[in-house]
Scaffold this motif. Structure first.
Motif, PDB file in Angstrom:
ATOM      1  N   UNK A  56      30.734  -5.454  88.997  1.00 25.40           N
ATOM      2  CA  UNK A  56      31.033  -6.148  87.125  1.00 25.40           C
ATOM      3  C   UNK A  56      32.382  -6.591  86.371  1.00 25.40           C
ATOM      4  N   UNK A  57      33.079  -7.208  86.275  1.00 21.31           N
ATOM      5  CA  UNK A  57      33.716  -7.785  85.744  1.00 21.31           C
ATOM      6  C   UNK A  57      33.257  -8.181  83.871  1.00 21.31           C
ATOM      7  N   UNK A  58      33.723  -7.162  83.440  1.00 16.75           N
ATOM      8  CA  UNK A  58      33.104  -7.821  81.499  1.00 16.75           C
ATOM      9  C   UNK A  58      34.532  -8.360  80.351  1.00 16.75           C
ATOM     10  N   UNK A  59      35.103  -9.357  80.279  1.00 14.51           N
ATOM     11  CA  UNK A  59      35.808 -10.015  79.813  1.00 14.51           C
ATOM     12  C   UNK A  59      35.211 -10.102  78.278  1.00 14.51           C
ATOM     13  N   UNK A  60      36.382 -10.256  77.621  1.00 13.95           N
ATOM     14  CA  UNK A  60      36.528 -10.345  75.653  1.00 13.95           C
ATOM     15  C   UNK A  60      37.981 -11.085  75.651  1.00 13.95           C
ATOM     16  N   UNK A  61      37.510 -12.293  74.891  1.00 14.42           N
ATOM     17  CA  UNK A  61      38.364 -13.353  74.495  1.00 14.42           C
ATOM     18  C   UNK A  61      39.339 -13.001  73.157  1.00 14.42           C
ATOM     19  N   UNK A  62      40.316 -12.681  73.318  1.00 15.34           N
ATOM     20  CA  UNK A  62      41.649 -12.591  71.989  1.00 15.34           C
ATOM     21  C   UNK A  62      42.156 -14.241  72.088  1.00 15.34           C
ATOM     22  N   UNK A  63      41.991 -15.067  72.509  1.00 12.78           N
ATOM     23  CA  UNK A  63      42.420 -16.274  72.307  1.00 12.78           C
ATOM     24  C   UNK A  63      43.575 -16.198  70.703  1.00 12.78           C
ATOM     25  N   UNK A  64      42.953 -16.485  69.478  1.00 15.03           N
ATOM     26  CA  UNK A  64      42.538 -16.364  67.938  1.00 15.03           C
ATOM     27  C   UNK A  64      42.782 -15.027  67.683  1.00 15.03           C
ATOM     28  N   UNK A 107      22.983  -5.414  85.032  1.00 19.88           N
ATOM     29  CA  UNK A 107      22.837  -4.869  84.396  1.00 19.88           C
ATOM     30  C   UNK A 107      22.958  -3.890  83.811  1.00 19.88           C
ATOM     31  N   UNK A 108      23.779  -3.079  84.209  1.00 16.36           N
ATOM     32  CA  UNK A 108      25.086  -2.026  84.157  1.00 16.36           C
ATOM     33  C   UNK A 108      26.122  -2.171  83.173  1.00 16.36           C
ATOM     34  N   UNK A 109      26.429  -3.734  83.562  1.00 15.47           N
ATOM     35  CA  UNK A 109      27.352  -4.324  82.408  1.00 15.47           C
ATOM     36  C   UNK A 109      26.528  -4.286  81.080  1.00 15.47           C
ATOM     37  N   UNK A 110      25.130  -4.784  81.022  1.00 16.60           N
ATOM     38  CA  UNK A 110      24.927  -5.127  79.877  1.00 16.60           C
ATOM     39  C   UNK A 110      24.577  -3.646  79.223  1.00 16.60           C
TER      40      UNK A 110
END
Length: 406
Positions: A56-64, A107-110
């Motif tokens: 899995x790849x978990x991504x977080x937005x830092x666009x602003x 489920x592991x990513x969660x």
């Protein structure tokens, strides 16, 4: 104290401006650049293709980042501190930072997100996040519930002991501040509400715009130009055999998604499909040429000519217009065939299935299943407008040769 915050904001703004200026996203605090992170994902994808293990790849937005500067500054440190020694943190693209979780189902990513939220300060507002999994449910054909429940059970036992997945006792678990039950429940709900989707569209395998434009233009022109012939064939089929004009069959297409393939019917309506399915399974497991099964007794009058000339495939121009197929690509397979594929075989589904393809012009029925797969993967890796044009041109002499031989 009054002047300290503006100075802090200015420093973060300058740092954010530098990050935006550098499209490659230079490494920061143990965070890989875009190029480095993509290499790691591609390496893991190749390993997954060989073993079938999911990641899995978990991504977080830092666009602003100006909306919450403290959140931006805290996020990289939290990610680096929360991952296992086998995981990686890096820039997914210019506006998203990601975590590569090896051997980890959704489920592991969660569970990772839940742990991250519980580790963070109560006042911290996490940015928008998304979970991508490879291979997706369509390509992996794995029941998600069993693998997820096993992972969650294991994670809950380890977390209760303050032990990471690698077996090392977490120091942070001993000094993690105790929060209210309501706060933990709320953060757990936040983690569970994160959307989960397949990673494949983000691996550089999106359908190119030029291909879609070419497909629609050529397919519409073909339907208009060939409409008199198609009407004539429809009348012929109705005259020589009772039943529907079109034969509809479920096939597997782009990224493992099923669709209904259209053909002119060339066999009697009561023909059993189980014989052909058994024959397809045999071809997958044997190193023999993929010749068509001889079923001349079940073919309607003029059906053999329609098949050898490729005229029976003309209704698939409708599939092309609908976006389910392309003019050029791997032939769409049957669901029973898909079930027999090894995981690396499924790379042929990284592009739209086609009416014709590299396998057809390179030998078609004289080639084995394994040779077909390798040609399909070669096409996916080398796909270009000029290759498509070359294959289309090469299809006509192939059809002529098959028609004269038949």
């Amino acid at each position: 104290m009054v002047n300290s915050r503006p100075g802090f904001r200015d420093r973060v703004k300058r740092k954010s401006a530098l990050w935006k200026k550098d499209s490659r996203r230079a490494p920061l605090c143990g965070v890989h650049s875009i190029g480095q992170f993509r290499v790691l994902i591609e390496h893991e994808r190749r390993r997954s293709d060989r073993t079938g293990d999911r990641f899995s790849v978990v991504v977080f937005s830092v666009e602003n980042p100006d909306e919450d500067l403290r959140s931006l500054c805290l996020l990289p440190d939290l990610l680096v501190q929360s991952v296992r020694s086998t995981d990686e943190v890096g820039w997914f693209d210019k506006n998203q930072i990601g975590v590569l979780l090896l051997d980890t189902p959704p489920a592991g990513a969660l569970k990772f997100l839940e742990k991250l939220l519980q580790r963070a300060p109560a006042s911290w507002k996490p940015p928008t996040n998304q979970i991508y999994v490879y291979p997706s449910e369509e390509l992996s054909m794995r029941p998600a519930e069993s693998s997820q429940s096993q992972f969650l059970d294991m994670g809950e036992k380890m977390d209760s002991l303050g032990v990471s997945k690698t077996g090392v006792r977490r120091k942070s678990a001993l000094r993690e501040p105790v929060r209210d039950t309501d706060d933990r429940v709320e953060r757990t709900k936040e983690a569970q509400d994160v959307p989960v989707s397949g990673l494949e569209p983000h691996l550089g395998i999106r359908i190119p715009l030029w291909k879609r434009i070419f497909d629609i233009s050529a397919a519409l022109a073909g339907l208009i130009f060939l409409s008199p012939l198609m009407v004539l064939v429809a009348v012929l089929i109705k005259t020589v055999s009772p039943g529907p004009v079109f034969y509809k069959q479920e096939r597997i297409g782009y990224l493992g998604k099923p669709f209904t393939l259209l053909k002119f019917r060339t066999m009697h309506p009561e023909t059993e499909s189980s014989v052909h399915e058994d024959y397809v399974r045999t071809l997958i497991n044997r190193d023999v040429p993929m010749k068509k099964l001889d079923r001349h007794r079940e073919i309607i009058p003029f059906g053999r000519f329609l098949r050898s000339s490729g005229i029976d495939e003309l209704p698939q121009l409708i599939n092309v217009v609908c976006g389910e197929m392309s003019l050029v690509g791997p032939r769409p397979c049957l669901p029973v065939e898909f079930e027999g594929y090894l995981h690396w075989h499924k790379r042929r589904f990284y592009t739209l299935p086609g009416i014709t393809g590299l396998w057809q012009v390179k030998g078609k029925h004289s080639l084995t299943f394994m040779q077909m797969i390798r040609y399909d993967i070669t096409y996916e890796q080398q796909r270009s407008f000029w290759l498509d044009l070359k294959i289309i041109i090469g299809t006509f002499p192939t059809i002529y040769r098959l028609a004269t031989d038949g």
